[in-house]
Design a protein around this motif. Structure first.
Motif, PDB file in Angstrom:
ATOM      1  N   UNK A 251     -24.498  14.491 -29.024  1.00 55.48           N
ATOM      2  CA  UNK A 251     -25.066  14.914 -30.221  1.00 55.48           C
ATOM      3  C   UNK A 251     -23.848  14.754 -31.207  1.00 55.48           C
ATOM      4  N   UNK A 252     -24.078  14.699 -32.641  1.00 56.07           N
ATOM      5  CA  UNK A 252     -23.155  14.734 -33.524  1.00 56.07           C
ATOM      6  C   UNK A 252     -23.537  16.101 -34.313  1.00 56.07           C
ATOM      7  N   UNK A 253     -22.659  16.540 -34.884  1.00 60.58           N
ATOM      8  CA  UNK A 253     -22.921  17.981 -35.504  1.00 60.58           C
ATOM      9  C   UNK A 253     -21.705  18.200 -36.488  1.00 60.58           C
TER      10      UNK A 253
ATOM     11  N   UNK B   5     -24.760  24.759 -39.591  1.00 60.54           N
ATOM     12  CA  UNK B   5     -24.467  24.044 -38.450  1.00 60.54           C
ATOM     13  C   UNK B   5     -25.912  22.913 -38.691  1.00 60.54           C
ATOM     14  N   UNK B   6     -25.524  21.632 -38.703  1.00 61.40           N
ATOM     15  CA  UNK B   6     -26.189  20.696 -38.581  1.00 61.40           C
ATOM     16  C   UNK B   6     -26.178  19.659 -37.544  1.00 61.40           C
ATOM     17  N   UNK B   7     -27.142  19.397 -36.882  1.00 54.67           N
ATOM     18  CA  UNK B   7     -27.060  18.633 -35.481  1.00 54.67           C
ATOM     19  C   UNK B   7     -28.174  17.498 -35.556  1.00 54.67           C
ATOM     20  N   UNK B   8     -27.724  16.445 -35.106  1.00 55.61           N
ATOM     21  CA  UNK B   8     -28.419  15.253 -34.811  1.00 55.61           C
ATOM     22  C   UNK B   8     -28.300  14.757 -33.367  1.00 55.61           C
ATOM     23  N   UNK B   9     -29.046  14.828 -32.446  1.00 58.84           N
ATOM     24  CA  UNK B   9     -29.066  14.319 -30.989  1.00 58.84           C
ATOM     25  C   UNK B   9     -28.573  12.695 -31.211  1.00 58.84           C
ATOM     26  N   UNK B  10     -27.711  12.183 -30.247  1.00 58.86           N
ATOM     27  CA  UNK B  10     -27.549  10.806 -30.342  1.00 58.86           C
ATOM     28  C   UNK B  10     -28.963   9.865 -30.295  1.00 58.86           C
ATOM     29  N   UNK B  11     -30.003  10.460 -29.810  1.00 63.96           N
ATOM     30  CA  UNK B  11     -31.117   9.737 -29.507  1.00 63.96           C
ATOM     31  C   UNK B  11     -31.759   9.430 -30.891  1.00 63.96           C
ATOM     32  N   UNK B  12     -31.475  10.257 -31.937  1.00 65.58           N
ATOM     33  CA  UNK B  12     -32.130  10.310 -33.126  1.00 65.58           C
ATOM     34  C   UNK B  12     -31.369   9.571 -34.404  1.00 65.58           C
ATOM     35  N   UNK B  13     -30.023   9.001 -33.657  1.00 61.61           N
ATOM     36  CA  UNK B  13     -29.156   8.264 -34.653  1.00 61.61           C
ATOM     37  C   UNK B  13     -29.649   6.690 -34.841  1.00 61.61           C
TER      38      UNK B  13
ATOM     39  N   UNK C 247     -12.290   3.462 -36.590  1.00 65.31           N
ATOM     40  CA  UNK C 247     -11.930   3.949 -35.042  1.00 65.31           C
ATOM     41  C   UNK C 247     -13.008   4.982 -34.998  1.00 65.31           C
ATOM     42  N   UNK C 248     -13.449   5.898 -35.840  1.00 72.47           N
ATOM     43  CA  UNK C 248     -14.372   6.788 -35.394  1.00 72.47           C
ATOM     44  C   UNK C 248     -15.646   6.528 -35.574  1.00 72.47           C
ATOM     45  N   UNK C 249     -15.852   5.257 -36.153  1.00 75.04           N
ATOM     46  CA  UNK C 249     -17.186   4.687 -36.098  1.00 75.04           C
ATOM     47  C   UNK C 249     -17.400   4.127 -34.617  1.00 75.04           C
ATOM     48  N   UNK C 250     -16.456   3.269 -34.074  1.00 76.45           N
ATOM     49  CA  UNK C 250     -16.399   2.883 -32.792  1.00 76.45           C
ATOM     50  C   UNK C 250     -16.523   3.798 -31.761  1.00 76.45           C
ATOM     51  N   UNK C 251     -15.870   5.040 -31.972  1.00 67.83           N
ATOM     52  CA  UNK C 251     -15.738   5.925 -31.005  1.00 67.83           C
ATOM     53  C   UNK C 251     -17.488   6.544 -30.880  1.00 67.83           C
ATOM     54  N   UNK C 252     -18.286   6.701 -31.963  1.00 62.90           N
ATOM     55  CA  UNK C 252     -19.545   7.147 -31.915  1.00 62.90           C
ATOM     56  C   UNK C 252     -20.518   5.913 -31.336  1.00 62.90           C
ATOM     57  N   UNK C 253     -20.192   4.814 -31.815  1.00 63.48           N
ATOM     58  CA  UNK C 253     -20.804   3.689 -31.024  1.00 63.48           C
ATOM     59  C   UNK C 253     -20.644   3.727 -29.585  1.00 63.48           C
TER      60      UNK C 253
END
Length: 174
Positions: free
Chosen positions: A92-94, A104-112, A153-159
């Motif tokens: 996830x990302x939080x 704390x705000x959280x979004x699972x990777x499946x929801x992005x 770089x951070x966008x690529x890391x998330x991808x």
């Protein structure tokens, strides 16, 4: 953990789901440019204190009081920036933020669904950008992350994390 550490350390690791195998891929602190205004406010407090010897004795208390208020506000703003962390994990990302009360705000990777990287001209020169997340959730507390250093770089890391998690299949080649 002492009072000072409790106020100055967001302690992002305590939000990990260690039993589920969650690990931190990237912890994003704000780019240094987001500290410029709060530091200038603190310097204004120093300038107010420097003016005290040049004022009549009866009015010397006023810039001292004003400098204290301005310095407290500047230090608070520095802490607001310092305590705001964006974390990418393998699940996830939080975002953890807040000085006295923490959110704390959280979004699972499946929801992005989509990540937009905005890089203003100054951001391109200084190396920062802003992330805008689109997710399947209607109301989310993790919509925009501002002043992210090395945004490409951070966008690529998330991808990469999203791809490795198997949330989205491999692109089909016809």
């Amino acid at each position: 953990m002492g009072l000072i550490a409790a106020v100055t350390d967001p302690d992002i690791a305590r939000h990990l789901l260690r039993d589920e195998g969650e690990v931190i891929v990237d912890e994003v602190r704000h780019h240094w440019v987001s500290f410029v205004v709060p530091v200038l406010v603190c310097l204004l407090a120093v300038a107010l204190l420097a003016s005290v010897p040049f004022l009549p004795l009866d009015w010397g208390w006023f810039p001292i009081l004003l400098a204290g208020v301005v310095a407290a506000w500047g230090v608070y703003k520095v802490l607001v920036v310092h305590m705001d962390r964006f974390v990418v994990t393998n699940m996830r990302v939080y975002r953890v933020h807040g000085v006295f009360s923490q959110q704390l705000a959280t979004v699972p990777l499946t929801r992005i669904l989509d990540i937009t990287v905005k890089k203003p001209l100054v951001g391109r020169v200084l190396g920062y950008g802003h992330f805008v997340f689109e997710s399947a959730a209607q109301a989310q507390g993790l919509r925009e992350i501002r002043y992210v250093g090395r945004p490409d770089q951070r966008d690529l890391s998330i991808q990469r994390v999203v791809q490795r998690s198997g949330v989205r299949g491999r692109p089909q080649v016809n």
